[in-house]
Design a protein around this motif. Structure first.
Motif, PDB file in Angstrom:
ATOM      1  N   GLY A  15       0.787  -1.227   0.000  1.00  0.00           N
ATOM      2  CA  GLY A  15       0.000   0.000   0.000  1.00  0.00           C
ATOM      3  C   GLY A  15       0.816   1.272   0.000  1.00  0.00           C
ATOM      4  O   GLY A  15       0.245   2.382  -0.086  1.00  0.00           O
ATOM      5  N   ALA A  16       2.123   1.175   0.075  1.00  0.00           N
ATOM      6  CA  ALA A  16       2.979   2.362   0.181  1.00  0.00           C
ATOM      7  C   ALA A  16       3.055   3.132  -1.130  1.00  0.00           C
ATOM      8  O   ALA A  16       2.908   2.562  -2.219  1.00  0.00           O
ATOM      9  N   ASP A  17       3.309   4.431  -1.019  1.00  0.00           N
ATOM     10  CA  ASP A  17       3.513   5.272  -2.204  1.00  0.00           C
ATOM     11  C   ASP A  17       4.827   4.890  -2.876  1.00  0.00           C
ATOM     12  O   ASP A  17       5.861   4.747  -2.218  1.00  0.00           O
ATOM     13  N   LYS A  18       4.785   4.724  -4.194  1.00  0.00           N
ATOM     14  CA  LYS A  18       5.960   4.316  -4.955  1.00  0.00           C
ATOM     15  C   LYS A  18       6.409   5.438  -5.893  1.00  0.00           C
ATOM     16  O   LYS A  18       5.622   6.300  -6.261  1.00  0.00           O
ATOM     17  N   THR A  63      29.105   0.953  12.437  1.00  0.00           N
ATOM     18  CA  THR A  63      28.092   1.970  12.770  1.00  0.00           C
ATOM     19  C   THR A  63      26.953   1.992  11.762  1.00  0.00           C
ATOM     20  O   THR A  63      25.902   2.571  12.044  1.00  0.00           O
ATOM     21  N   LEU A  64      27.172   1.381  10.593  1.00  0.00           N
ATOM     22  CA  LEU A  64      26.165   1.391   9.532  1.00  0.00           C
ATOM     23  C   LEU A  64      25.857  -0.035   9.091  1.00  0.00           C
ATOM     24  O   LEU A  64      26.770  -0.856   8.933  1.00  0.00           O
ATOM     25  N   TYR A  65      24.568  -0.320   8.881  1.00  0.00           N
ATOM     26  CA  TYR A  65      24.137  -1.630   8.396  1.00  0.00           C
ATOM     27  C   TYR A  65      23.150  -1.430   7.249  1.00  0.00           C
ATOM     28  O   TYR A  65      22.248  -0.583   7.340  1.00  0.00           O
ATOM     29  N   ASN A  66      23.336  -2.182   6.155  1.00  0.00           N
ATOM     30  CA  ASN A  66      22.359  -2.100   5.062  1.00  0.00           C
ATOM     31  C   ASN A  66      21.386  -3.270   5.155  1.00  0.00           C
ATOM     32  O   ASN A  66      21.738  -4.363   5.602  1.00  0.00           O
ATOM     33  N   ILE A  67      20.146  -3.027   4.760  1.00  0.00           N
ATOM     34  CA  ILE A  67      19.099  -4.040   4.851  1.00  0.00           C
ATOM     35  C   ILE A  67      19.197  -4.938   3.619  1.00  0.00           C
ATOM     36  O   ILE A  67      18.955  -4.501   2.498  1.00  0.00           O
ATOM     37  N   VAL A  68      19.573  -6.183   3.844  1.00  0.00           N
ATOM     38  CA  VAL A  68      19.925  -7.092   2.751  1.00  0.00           C
ATOM     39  C   VAL A  68      18.708  -7.407   1.877  1.00  0.00           C
ATOM     40  O   VAL A  68      17.665  -7.850   2.371  1.00  0.00           O
ATOM     41  N   GLY A  69      18.866  -7.191   0.572  1.00  0.00           N
ATOM     42  CA  GLY A  69      17.809  -7.526  -0.374  1.00  0.00           C
ATOM     43  C   GLY A  69      16.643  -6.571  -0.385  1.00  0.00           C
ATOM     44  O   GLY A  69      15.630  -6.837  -1.027  1.00  0.00           O
ATOM     45  N   PHE A  70      16.764  -5.432   0.308  1.00  0.00           N
ATOM     46  CA  PHE A  70      15.642  -4.499   0.428  1.00  0.00           C
ATOM     47  C   PHE A  70      15.756  -3.321  -0.529  1.00  0.00           C
ATOM     48  O   PHE A  70      15.519  -2.177  -0.169  1.00  0.00           O
ATOM     49  N   GLN A  71      16.145  -3.614  -1.781  1.00  0.00           N
ATOM     50  CA  GLN A  71      16.079  -2.573  -2.796  1.00  0.00           C
ATOM     51  C   GLN A  71      14.630  -2.106  -2.905  1.00  0.00           C
ATOM     52  O   GLN A  71      13.707  -2.925  -2.803  1.00  0.00           O
ATOM     53  N   THR A  72      14.436  -0.832  -3.130  1.00  0.00           N
ATOM     54  CA  THR A  72      13.059  -0.338  -3.120  1.00  0.00           C
ATOM     55  C   THR A  72      12.867   0.882  -4.004  1.00  0.00           C
ATOM     56  O   THR A  72      13.815   1.647  -4.242  1.00  0.00           O
ATOM     57  N   LYS A  73      11.649   1.047  -4.496  1.00  0.00           N
ATOM     58  CA  LYS A  73      11.269   2.264  -5.223  1.00  0.00           C
ATOM     59  C   LYS A  73      10.197   3.029  -4.447  1.00  0.00           C
ATOM     60  O   LYS A  73       9.546   3.917  -4.991  1.00  0.00           O
ATOM     61  N   MET A  74      10.002   2.684  -3.155  1.00  0.00           N
ATOM     62  CA  MET A  74       9.070   3.448  -2.336  1.00  0.00           C
ATOM     63  C   MET A  74       9.575   4.878  -2.153  1.00  0.00           C
ATOM     64  O   MET A  74      10.783   5.125  -2.110  1.00  0.00           O
ATOM     65  N   LYS A  75       8.654   5.798  -2.012  1.00  0.00           N
ATOM     66  CA  LYS A  75       9.035   7.172  -1.711  1.00  0.00           C
ATOM     67  C   LYS A  75       9.634   7.234  -0.310  1.00  0.00           C
ATOM     68  O   LYS A  75       9.371   6.379   0.542  1.00  0.00           O
ATOM     69  N   TYR A  76      10.460   8.256  -0.065  1.00  0.00           N
ATOM     70  CA  TYR A  76      11.223   8.322   1.181  1.00  0.00           C
ATOM     71  C   TYR A  76      10.338   8.249   2.427  1.00  0.00           C
ATOM     72  O   TYR A  76      10.631   7.517   3.376  1.00  0.00           O
ATOM     73  N   GLY A  77       9.254   9.014   2.455  1.00  0.00           N
ATOM     74  CA  GLY A  77       8.382   9.006   3.622  1.00  0.00           C
ATOM     75  C   GLY A  77       7.792   7.634   3.880  1.00  0.00           C
ATOM     76  O   GLY A  77       7.717   7.172   5.031  1.00  0.00           O
ATOM     77  N   ALA A  78       7.410   6.965   2.800  1.00  0.00           N
ATOM     78  CA  ALA A  78       6.830   5.626   2.925  1.00  0.00           C
ATOM     79  C   ALA A  78       7.868   4.628   3.425  1.00  0.00           C
ATOM     80  O   ALA A  78       7.554   3.726   4.213  1.00  0.00           O
ATOM     81  N   GLN A  79       9.115   4.787   2.995  1.00  0.00           N
ATOM     82  CA  GLN A  79      10.168   3.868   3.437  1.00  0.00           C
ATOM     83  C   GLN A  79      10.332   3.888   4.957  1.00  0.00           C
ATOM     84  O   GLN A  79      10.395   2.839   5.594  1.00  0.00           O
ATOM     85  N   THR A  80      10.419   5.072   5.523  1.00  0.00           N
ATOM     86  CA  THR A  80      10.620   5.146   6.974  1.00  0.00           C
ATOM     87  C   THR A  80       9.434   4.539   7.714  1.00  0.00           C
ATOM     88  O   THR A  80       9.606   3.823   8.711  1.00  0.00           O
TER      89      THR A  80
END
Length: 451
Positions: A214-217, A280-297
């Motif tokens: 349902g997130a904005d893309k 200090t930094l970790y990337n979320i594995v396999g979570f490539q996304t085209k969601m808009k920034y607000g929707a991602q958070t």
């Protein structure tokens, strides 16, 4: 030596090509448009900057095709693998690197070589003479892309790459998350605890999928088509293919035990991988996304342990272009219509950092041999590098050509071995044994090193 090799693009392929040619005594000029012309994805001026991920994937050179490719590049003295090994991070059986020091290492190594120089400029046309390698990658500039399209007589094919977000470690709730590599893989305790895991029960997973769908893309511009490379699909596109898809992909719960609730089997697990040496930094594995920034958070903070996550970088999406190489390039990676020009890297239709760098290494060696007055044959298709270049220069079906990672399906079969899953271990071992012998034999007569 008066002949100079010009390389357009200072990414993985361009950097590796420059190093390979300079080692053969060839003067090299790298033409890199950044920072004069910026891209959506790059953040620094360094050569070989990593963008989408910090992982080179599996380092297993006996049972994995990309691990075999690592082995071949190390054997050839490639700068990318040298830099990766020097800036390695714990990642179980994978090879992950500290991305900024990695790029700094490559940049310093190249620019300290007496035969390599760097020109900060945008190249917008295909030159009629001289020796050139175009390694402009997935973000080839608009002007150069138009020049390539004019020369090839067809529009460049296009698909879209998505980038995964990066989280600050100190914003992760470790009372819910824990450190463990899948199946405790790794030779040291640091390797066996290289991944950060966030568990979900069924209700949490279902709520996450609902929020994701349902997130904005991000919307595409008019005329753009959303063709994705299957190895780098946005998570929302995977979710659209079925609610269970992510549970059998990047969120699979197998091989992990939650120490906070050891008797409870998670329905799904989100993994994060260290993105820098400091941890200090970790990337979320396999979570490539085209969601808009607000929707991602909003969506990512529904993940247990990430409720208060702070993001060093959110995900994004960018256009990626590549040639129909089987119709346009010869076996020496030269443009058939302009044989003074070679192409290398992702623009040729290989996918992944290592594959791109390997095609740069090969293009640099082939160009150097030509400048020195002799022809070096491409490596045999029984090697990982040879299998890739054979695929893109004629082994693939031109009508359906798509970006390809290295895989054992590209290799000629080894006769007399059992097929199917049960015979896979012996079959892969035979592939890698044969490849190492053939790669070493291919390297031997080219072992001139003028560096």
């Amino acid at each position: 030596m008066t002949d100079t090799l010009h390389i357009v693009g200072g990414g993985m392929a361009g950097s590796e090509a420059a190093w390979a040619a300079a080692k053969q005594g060839i003067p090299v000029v790298i033409h890199e448009m950044r920072p004069l012309v910026a891209t959506f994805a790059h953040k620094t001026e360094h050569l070989a900057e990593m963008v989408c991920s910090n992982s080179f994937r599996s380092d297993d050179d006996e049972q994995n095709a990309v691990g075999l490719l690592h082995w071949e590049m190390r054997a050839a003295g490639g700068v990318v693998m040298e830099a990766a090994d020097a800036n390695r991070l714990p990642a179980g059986g994978a090879l992950a690197v500290d991305r900024d020091p990695f790029a700094e290492y490559v940049t310093k190594k190249l620019l300290s070589h007496p035969l390599i120089s760097l020109s900060r400029e945008e190249v917008t046309e295909l030159p009629a003479d001289g020796h050139w390698i175009f390694a402009t990658g997935p973000l080839t500039s608009t002007a150069l892309g138009a020049a390539i399209a004019r020369e090839t007589g067809s529009e460049a094919l296009a698909f879209f790459d998505a980038i995964a977000p990066i989280v600050y470690f100190d914003s992760i709730d470790m009372s819910k998350a824990w450190m463990q590599s899948r199946y405790d893989k790794g030779e040291t305790e640091e390797e066996r605890t290289a991944y950060l895991n966030c568990p979900m029960d069924k209700a949490q997973y279902d709520a996450f999928i609902d929020a994701l769908l349902g997130a904005d893309k991000t919307e595409f511009h008019e005329g753009e088509t959303a063709g994705y490379f299957d190895g780098c699909l946005p998570i929302e596109v995977m979710a659209e293919r079925g609610r269970e898809t992510l549970r059998h992909g990047p969120m699979k719960p197998v091989g992990l035990t939650n120490p906070h609730q050891p008797d409870v089997k998670a329905h799904a697990i989100v993994q994060l991988r260290r993105d820098n040496a400091l941890g200090t930094l970790y990337n979320i594995v396999g979570f490539q996304t085209k969601m808009k920034y607000g929707a991602q958070t909003e969506v990512f903070r529904t993940i247990p342990g990430l409720e208060n996550a702070q993001f060093a970088r959110l995900g994004g999406i960018h256009r990626n272009t590549f040639l129909n190489s089987p119709t346009l390039l010869d076996a020496q990676m030269r443009l058939r219509s302009r044989p003074n020009i070679r192409f290398a890297g992702q623009i040729t239709g290989v996918e992944g950092y290592v594959e791109s760098a390997a095609m740069g290494l090969l293009a640099g060696r082939l160009a150097a041999a030509e400048i020195l007055g002799h022809t070096a044959d491409a490596p045999p298709p029984t090697t990982a590098t040879g299998a890739l270049v054979t695929h893109i220069t004629g082994g693939a079906e031109a009508k359906t050509f798509q970006p390809m990672n290295v895989n054992f399906g590209l290799f000629p079969p080894v006769e007399g071995l059992k097929g199917g899953r049960r015979g896979r271990r012996d079959r892969y071992q035979a592939y890698t044994d044969r490849a190492k012998a053939d790669w070493s034999a291919w390297l031997a007569p080219q072992a001139v090193d003028a560096a």
